[in-house]
Design an enzyme around this catalytic site. Structure first.
Site, PDB file in Angstrom:
ATOM      1  N   ASP A  23      -8.847  -4.990  -5.814  1.00 53.33           N
ATOM      2  CA  ASP A  23      -8.534  -4.209  -4.806  1.00 53.33           C
ATOM      3  C   ASP A  23      -9.589  -3.408  -4.351  1.00 53.33           C
ATOM      4  OD1 ASP A  23      -7.303  -2.291  -2.992  1.00 53.33           O
ATOM      5  OD2 ASP A  23      -5.347  -2.701  -3.903  1.00 53.33           O
ATOM      6  N   SER A  82       0.884  -1.140   0.072  1.00 54.57           N
ATOM      7  CA  SER A  82       0.130   0.001   0.057  1.00 54.57           C
ATOM      8  C   SER A  82       0.884   1.213   0.039  1.00 54.57           C
ATOM      9  CB  SER A  82      -0.964  -0.100   1.269  1.00 54.57           C
ATOM     10  OG  SER A  82      -2.079   0.883   1.107  1.00 54.57           O
ATOM     11  N   HIS A 101      -7.593  -5.492  -1.319  1.00 54.12           N
ATOM     12  CA  HIS A 101      -6.197  -4.843  -0.950  1.00 54.12           C
ATOM     13  C   HIS A 101      -5.565  -5.859   0.003  1.00 54.12           C
ATOM     14  CE1 HIS A 101      -3.990  -1.338  -0.575  1.00 54.12           C
ATOM     15  NE2 HIS A 101      -4.075  -1.402   0.850  1.00 54.12           N
TER      16      HIS A 101
END
Length: 815
Positions: free
Chosen positions: A741, A668, A775
């Site tokens: 995601d 991330s 994610h």
């Protein structure tokens, strides 16, 4: 010449095919695979009187086939259309009850098979435990009878948990929950011929919006959302389901402390195409237990109109909640600055209350000079009010006296100053069964629990007493050095009987009952075994070092089992990090974490590679500090370089890390960091960037703690975007992203476009697109393959860097 040209063309064609072909699932070395698939220790839940312990086993990673099951992605939700439930959940796979006094354990009978449990909750008298069971075609509700150790299904109609609506014990015999209204077979069908184009418009009203995933995109999506989110609220008493109110899109329903009223937030049209379901227009209503409206509190608009910027809010009422210390009182907040924090006013928020029967005028309780965050209720003379300014990383806690209306500041601190965190007030259930602040020592002090306990010696959790008169926090118990022991629950705040979770580098986390007043021997409740025997002998230490501008840094260093510096020499290195913004260099320099925690492994951990002969620097501090009256991000890239250089120099000076064989990685925002470091420095042999955002213009209304918009500072957005400098990325970089995601800002297109840009400029790059992953990755086959990709990349470009160095000479990178 032609006879030589044909083989060359065939070779080039073969290379292109290899570069584009899908690769079948691979597995990493056995040591890594075994660590990933090791069964985790159970989680525990203890009854408030410390009579019973419930141990919950958890499922291992689901297969990719499970992730591939039907899924609707609408209104910011991911829905399983077959069972009216969220499509991506972690489940409990087993329950065991343990009698704390006798030490005897019991297997719970009557559990459905396979067990896929969630939403576990004790009844008020703690003689029963409810949980949901998620089946392929429905969600059911079960109750465990603690006396008989038997579970029984109690619902007649399948539950609807699409909006994760609360399931609440009304009393010991009745439960409130939501059921489906129509079966999934009646879901709207999509017409091949649409009625017309999808049209959005704005008529001059500002509507800045974050970059949310899975939004409504068409009228058909609107139909699907309305169908699956609509539910019927029911009360189940003795197995009989009684409807309450009419079917609606219930976002939240909560029972008043005296159990005579319900506060409902229901979603209404028009549904937004810019924000998620939590930001749709809604109505806040108080009803009686039969659903009859008593008071309509508010008609709230869509959050599309929320102004951008930290600490800015909509100019409407917000934070509707019941007071936990009174029978039936609603409180809420209203901005006094039109929702704009920069507006110069003495007070920014006001908090109001309305008592049952809700036919009077609201009473103003207090006003705050910062943005209101919430109230913890306690006694008739004590409540704690929290307010903060995210933009300044500043928070304040004040004592509110409900009897007099006075508001007195107790403490104010920078939220990044971990050393001054006094902890969280301990609560106990009041006569309404609500957890409220429990003062000790005749009401003169608060018992404060700090489960982190940051200090110059590392994290050492503590229990303290905060004196309301002197405003001093006195630590009465603290974890011993060499251990990490936290107070999980305070069983008796007067006698100081607590439940703790204790661990060390060599001791697996286990649970104990401690009597801090009598200081008797700890009573062990669990005896969990080491799930990672292959990590025995791996060393872990918290190292400290200083970057060139004087900011102190730390990181967690892991070295392989049996490693001898003199004999084995410097090792290849993997640095794993996540940047954080600070307004204070002193706060950035504080030590975070503990070297005395037991080494545990999650799918996201870099510690896997300590088994492969690497030195691992995990949680390497990457602070971005405000300097010279500027904001932190004004010197983002320069500070990343300082942080990375300092870490590499430290490992090289220690003799454990080979500065010529170092990789950097992150997930991330850590991936964003990685790409920036490779674009602007020559410090690394390789990088691994997972699920990052690389083009900040795709998040134009702000990101992380940055609240300036792209239009306010386009140069900042350009300079911070590694995509802007893709032509400079010549260090081998492995890009990994889930193709589903769900995180705001990290759309998969970030990795797709960065890959294309680096490839277009002749860089060394590989892009792995994991099917059905969000994610946070979950699929077993995907995780094993991800670890194989990372291991292969590290071995090729870092461990064996001399044999596999890129042919391109990397020059000093400049903007």
């Amino acid at each position: 010449m032609k006879k030589f040209l044909l083989p060359i063309l065939l070779l080039l064609a073969a290379f292109e095919i290899k570069a584009q072909d899908a690769v079948s699932y691979q597995t990493p070395p056995k040591e890594i695979a075994d660590l990933l698939l090791a069964k985790p220790t159970p989680t525990v839940s203890i009854s408030s009187k410390a009579e019973w312990l419930l141990l919950a086993d958890h499922t291992s990673y689901p297969s990719v086939a499970e992730l591939a099951m039907p899924e609707l992605r609408i209104a910011g939700l991911r829905i399983n259309p077959e069972n009216f439930a969220p499509s991506r959940q972690n489940y409990i796979s087993g329950f065991t009850l343990k009698n704390i006094k006798s030490g005897q354990t019991f297997t719970v009978t009557g559990l459905p098979e396979p067990l896929r449990a969630g939403n576990m909750s004790w009844s008020p008298n703690e003689k029963k435990i409810l949980f949901t069971q998620t089946n392929p075609k429905s969600v059911d509700l079960y109750v465990i009878d603690v006396a008989t150790k038997k579970a029984m299904k109690i619902n007649k109609t399948p539950l609807n948990v699409v909006l994760r609506s609360s399931i609440e014990w009304a009393d010991d015999q009745s439960i409130l929950y939501h059921t489906i209204v129509k079966p999934s077979s009646m879901a709207p069908q999509k017409s091949l011929m649409p009625k017309g184009p999808t049209i959005q418009e704005n008529l001059g009203k500002a509507a800045p919006s974050a970059t949310y995933e899975d939004l409504i995109k068409s009228p058909y999506d609107e139909q699907l959302f309305a169908f699956y989110a609509t539910s019927q609220l029911v009360e189940n008493r003795g197995g009989v389901e009684t409807p309450i109110n009419k079917p609606a899109i219930y976002d939240n329903v909560s029972l008043s402390p005296d159990k005579k009223y319900l506060m409902m937030r229901t979603i209404r049209k028009p549904f937004s195409y810019l924000v998620t379901a939590t930001g749709f227009p809604s109505t806040i209503t108080i009803t009686d237990l039969k659903g009859k409206t008593v008071k309509m509190l508010a008609e709230l608009p869509s959050t599309e109109g929320r102004p951008s910027g930290n600490d800015n809010v909509q100019n409407v009422d917000r934070d509707f909640t019941w007071r936990g210390d009174e029978a039936a009182t609603i409180t809420w907040c209203h901005p006094l600055d039109s929702g704009l924090i920069r507006k110069k006013v003495d007070f920014h928020d006001a908090v109001f209350a309305l008592n049952a029967p809700f036919n009077g005028e609201p009473k103003q309780l207090f006003k705050t000079t910062m943005r209101y965050r919430g109230t913890q209720w306690g006694t008739p003379t004590l409540a704690l009010v929290s307010e903060a300014l995210r933009s300044k990383q500043l928070s304040r806690t004040s004592r509110f006296n409900p009897s007099t209306g006075s508001l007195e500041k107790l403490y104010e601190r920078n939220e990044t100053d971990a050393y001054t965190n006094p902890g969280t007030p301990v609560t106990a259930k009041n006569k309404f069964g609500r957890p409220v602040i429990y003062p000790v020592d005749n009401g003169t002090k608060l018992l404060m629990n700090n489960i982190t306990g940051s200090s110059p010696k590392g994290d050492l959790p503590f229990l303290a007493k905060f004196d309301l008169a002197t405003k001093q926090n006195e630590i009465i118990w603290r974890s011993k050095e060499g251990y990490f022991e936290e107070v999980v629950d305070v069983i008796d705040p007067d006698k100081l009987i607590v439940l703790t979770r204790k661990e060390s580098q060599t001791e697996v986390p286990n649970y104990y009952i401690k009597n801090l007043e009598l200081k008797t021997a700890d009573q062990p409740l669990t005896a969990f075994k080491n799930p990672y025997p292959q990590l025995v002998g791996v060393s872990k230490q918290k190292i400290s070092y200083k970057r060139a501008d004087g900011v102190d840094l730390t990181g967690d260093l892991y070295l392989p089992k049996g490693y001898n510096k003199e004999k084995d020499g410097p090792l290849p290195v993997l640095i794993w990090a996540y940047p954080r913004e600070f307004n204070s260099a002193a706060d950035a320099a504080q030590i975070r974490g503990s070297q005395n925690k037991f080494i545990t492994i999650s799918w996201a951990s870099p510690v896997f590679w300590v088994t492969q002969g690497y030195a691992i620097l995990d949680n390497a501090e990457m602070p971005i500090v405000a300097k010279d009256d500027k904001k932190p991000n004004d010197t983002f890239v320069e500070q990343l370089k300082l942080n990375a250089e300092a870490a590499i120099n430290k490992l090289a000076d220690m003799g454990v890390g080979d500065r010529n064989r170092v990789a950097v990685g992150g997930h991330s925002y850590g991936a964003f960091m990685t790409a920036n470091l490779l674009a602007h420095t020559n410090l690394f042999k390789a990088g691994i960037a997972r699920s990052g955002a690389y083009n900040r213009t795709l998040t134009p209304f702000g990101f992380q703690n940055e609240d300036r918009t792209y239009w306010q500072d386009p140069k900042l957005y350009y300079d911070m975007s590694p995509f802007s400098f893709a032509d400079k990325i010549k260090t081998p970089i492995l890009l990994i992203h889930g193709d589903a995601d769900d995180n705001s800002g990290t759309f998969p297109i970030n990795s797709e476009r960065l890959f294309a840009a680096i490839k277009g400029h002749g860089g060394t790059v590989r892009f792995v697109f994991l099917p059905y992953e969000a994610h946070s990755y979950r699929g077993k086959e995907n995780l094993l393959h991800m670890l194989w990709e990372m291991n292969t990349w590290l071995d090729k470009y870092v461990k064996n860097a001399k044999e596999n160095s890129p042919t391109t000479t990397v020059k000093e990178k400049t903007k």
